[in-house]
Design a protein around this motif. Structure first.
Motif, PDB file in Angstrom:
ATOM      1  N   PHE A   1       0.828  -1.211   0.000  1.00 23.87           N
ATOM      2  CA  PHE A   1       0.000   0.000   0.000  1.00 23.87           C
ATOM      3  C   PHE A   1       0.865   1.265   0.000  1.00 23.87           C
ATOM      4  CE2 PHE A   1       0.152  -1.597   4.389  1.00 23.87           C
ATOM      5  CZ  PHE A   1       0.661  -0.520   5.093  1.00 23.87           C
TER       6      PHE A   1
ATOM      7  N   TYR B   1       0.793   4.105  -2.933  1.00 21.75           N
ATOM      8  CA  TYR B   1       0.816   5.529  -2.596  1.00 21.75           C
ATOM      9  C   TYR B   1       1.908   6.249  -3.391  1.00 21.75           C
ATOM     10  CZ  TYR B   1       3.071   9.125   0.412  1.00 21.75           C
ATOM     11  OH  TYR B   1       3.714  10.226   0.905  1.00 21.75           O
TER      12      TYR B   1
ATOM     13  N   GLY C   1      -5.214  -2.338   0.791  1.00 21.76           N
ATOM     14  CA  GLY C   1      -4.804  -0.948   0.673  1.00 21.76           C
ATOM     15  C   GLY C   1      -4.252  -0.579  -0.687  1.00 21.76           C
TER      16      GLY C   1
ATOM     17  N   LEU D   1      -2.684  -4.233   7.569  1.00 22.49           N
ATOM     18  CA  LEU D   1      -3.628  -3.115   7.503  1.00 22.49           C
ATOM     19  C   LEU D   1      -5.075  -3.528   7.739  1.00 22.49           C
ATOM     20  CD1 LEU D   1      -4.086  -0.105   6.924  1.00 22.49           C
ATOM     21  CD2 LEU D   1      -4.251  -0.675   4.488  1.00 22.49           C
TER      22      LEU D   1
ATOM     23  N   SER E   1       0.583   1.959  10.218  1.00 25.72           N
ATOM     24  CA  SER E   1      -0.192   1.667   9.007  1.00 25.72           C
ATOM     25  C   SER E   1      -1.559   2.341   9.060  1.00 25.72           C
ATOM     26  CB  SER E   1      -0.351   0.155   8.830  1.00 25.72           C
ATOM     27  OG  SER E   1      -1.020  -0.426   9.934  1.00 25.72           O
TER      28      SER E   1
ATOM     29  N   TRP F   1      -2.717   5.184   6.460  1.00 23.95           N
ATOM     30  CA  TRP F   1      -3.902   4.967   5.636  1.00 23.95           C
ATOM     31  C   TRP F   1      -4.923   6.086   5.830  1.00 23.95           C
ATOM     32  CZ3 TRP F   1      -4.907   2.646   1.451  1.00 23.95           C
ATOM     33  CH2 TRP F   1      -6.240   2.412   1.052  1.00 23.95           C
TER      34      TRP F   1
ATOM     35  N   SER G   1      -5.765   8.439   2.675  1.00 29.07           N
ATOM     36  CA  SER G   1      -7.142   8.382   2.197  1.00 29.07           C
ATOM     37  C   SER G   1      -7.760   9.765   2.093  1.00 29.07           C
ATOM     38  CB  SER G   1      -7.993   7.507   3.126  1.00 29.07           C
ATOM     39  OG  SER G   1      -7.517   6.182   3.147  1.00 29.07           O
TER      40      SER G   1
END
Length: 524
Positions: free
Chosen positions: A118, A122, A207, A466, A481, A485, A489
């Motif tokens: 994840f 990103y 994720g 996650l 994490s 996140w 987000s």
């Protein structure tokens, strides 16, 4: 001219060096663990039964499930072969050719495992904001998971007897023919094992795919959970996902069969003569540099770029330290408990035979192959119905980590225990030591390095987990994490960068452990 093939022999059933009857405490512990591993599967079956077969059928055959099935199967069908091509190709170049810089390439192509998928997603979204869909998922997954193929293949290549390949060349075969007819068949088990591991990760990942807006079953289940807690639709999606996981396990077992490739007799070790690349050394080196840039350069550059853009304001040291301490606390507790519970399971698997020995090991592998979202939903449902006091407790989330990551400790503990000579334990008991004293003085001391490696692997896995953490974490918990996140987000990429950096730094030890374990395996 005919090329000699490697002898293929049926692997005899493994027998423990010394079959012993486990004590009542060990048997009870193992039996409880086996029963606990059935909770996720039981949850899925209960969900199907509770909604009724007619309603379950309607939920499963609807167009949305077909779309998710296509996305998930296409992702696995494209990504796994790509990882095979990249992992095998890179391993062959590094281990079997005269490509310069072998000491640098080996750790470099394990390092991507220190970047959670994840975080990789990103990073790529930061570079290409329009990145989304199936091919975005394939790109992120391939760059994140190809080391799972590279590692076992490289270790196997270092162990293969080069005399067979030299015999094939002496009979007139060129390097390409030798690779496909002699080397590649001996890599089958490593390729199947790596492919299974990659496939399971693809089914479980949330994720990375949510960030590039690519809906798989895990993404859809999490979204369903957020809309309607434990709804019937979510339960049926979980059921299909479990069937896909089991299908992967069955396919790998069927392809692996009961055969293995092995060197018969140890003999004198032969020195591998590197294959000369000649003019191909430049394009081969350029390809490896490009792969390293895509897998490591992009996330490194993106994290540093966002840190530069955010400046000092994004470094909330109080919050970072709190998140880091909570992450380390949960990871350390889970690693210690998982490794502790791995000992009785490994003991039964190595030192005894029968149904309990087979069930103990198999059940843990099946449970860990299920996505974290399914395990988390199962534990939430069970605790709310049976023991609400455990809901959103530290004990529950640590238990979830045990179910998810037991094999990471079990594989290491089992390997270490299998290498302990039973004659030493028998000698200790013959000198008057009790079985408990013998375990601590002899068995545990000899198994400790392998157990420590397993604990470290569990620690890193928990630190970067996650989906289960988002669902089960106690109120007020914010791991690295979770914070990453939450901020990413909200598209606050600059504020998320310090947490991404902390996750990568915390995960670096896993690369060192995997390299060391791979080198030990190759030396055996």
């Amino acid at each position: 001219m005919a090329v000699p093939t490697v002898a293929r022999t049926a692997a005899p059933a493994s027998r423990p060096d010394s079959t012993t009857r486990p004590g009542p405490l060990v048997s009870a512990t193992v039996a409880i663990l086996v029963a606990a591993t059935g909770i996720p599967l039981g949850y899925v079956v209960w969900g199907a039964v509770s909604v009724g077969w007619d309603r379950a059928y309607e939920l499963v055959v609807r167009p949305r499930v077909g779309e998710l099935l296509y996305n998930t199967v296409a992702l696995v069908a494209i990504t796994v072969p790509l990882c095979v091509l990249i992992g095998v190709g890179v391993a062959w170049l590094v281990e079997r050719t005269d490509l310069p810089g072998r000491a640098v390439w080996r750790p470099l192509f394990v390092a991507p495992l220190a970047v959670p998928a994840f975080v990789n997603s990103y990073a790529w979204v930061g570079v290409v904001p329009s990145l989304h869909g199936l091919w975005a998922g394939v790109l992120i997954s391939t760059l994140s998971y190809f080391p799972f193929m590279y590692l076992p293949v490289a270790a196997t290549l270092r162990r293969l007897d080069p005399a067979v390949e030299e015999s094939a060349r002496a009979l007139g075969s060129d390097s390409v023919t030798v690779f496909f007819r002699v080397v590649l068949p001996q890599l089958r088990l490593a390729i199947l094992g790596g492919g299974l591991l990659i496939g399971v990760h693809l089914l479980a990942e949330y994720g990375a795919f949510a960030m590039v807006r690519f809906d798989t079953f895990t993404v859809a289940i999490f979204q369903q959970f957020q809309v309607t807690f434990d709804g019937a639709a979510g339960s049926m999606l979980a059921g299909v996902l479990v069937l896909l996981c089991l299908a992967l396990l069955v396919a790998e077992a069927a392809a692996r069969g009961n055969a293995r490739f092995a060197r018969i007799g140890s003999g004198a070790p032969s020195v591998i003569t590197p294959i000369r690349l000649g003019r191909s050394v430049i394009p081969a080196s350029a390809a490896l540099v490009a792969l390293a840039a895509l897998a490591l350069g992009v996330p490194t550059w993106t994290i540093l770029r966002w840190l530069w853009i955010g400046g000092a304001e994004v470094w909330d040291f109080g919050d970072i330290v709190t998140s880091l301490s909570q992450t380390i606390g949960l990871a350390a507790a889970a690693a210690a408990l998982t490794t502790l519970l791995a000992f009785p399971v490994a003991w039964v698997a190595v030192r005894s035979s029968g149904f309990l020995a087979r069930a103990a090991e198999g059940a843990n592998y099946v449970a860990s192959s299920l996505p974290g979202i399914v395990t988390a939903l199962a534990l939430v449902t069970v605790t709310i119905s049976v023991a609400p006091v455990l809901y959103q407790s530290v004990a529950l989330i640590v238990f979830a980590y045990v179910l998810l990551f037991m094999p990471r400790a079990l594989v290491n503990v089992r390997a270490g225990l299998a290498q302990v000579p039973t004659s030493l334990e028998e000698a200790s008991r013959s000198l008057g030591s009790s079985p408990t004293a013998t375990f601590f003085r002899v068995t545990l001391r000899l198994t400790a390095p392998a157990a420590a490696a397993g604990a470290a692997l569990v620690f890193v896995a928990v630190a970067t987990e996650l989906t289960a953490t988002l669902l089960l974490a106690p109120t007020g918990t914010n791991t690295l994490s979770m914070r990453f996140w939450s901020l990413s987000s909200e598209l606050d990429y600059a504020a998320a960068a310090p947490y991404a950096l902390a996750l990568v730094v915390l995960a670096i030890p896993v690369t060192l452990i995997l390299l060391r374990q791979s080198a030990k395996a190759a030396a055996l």
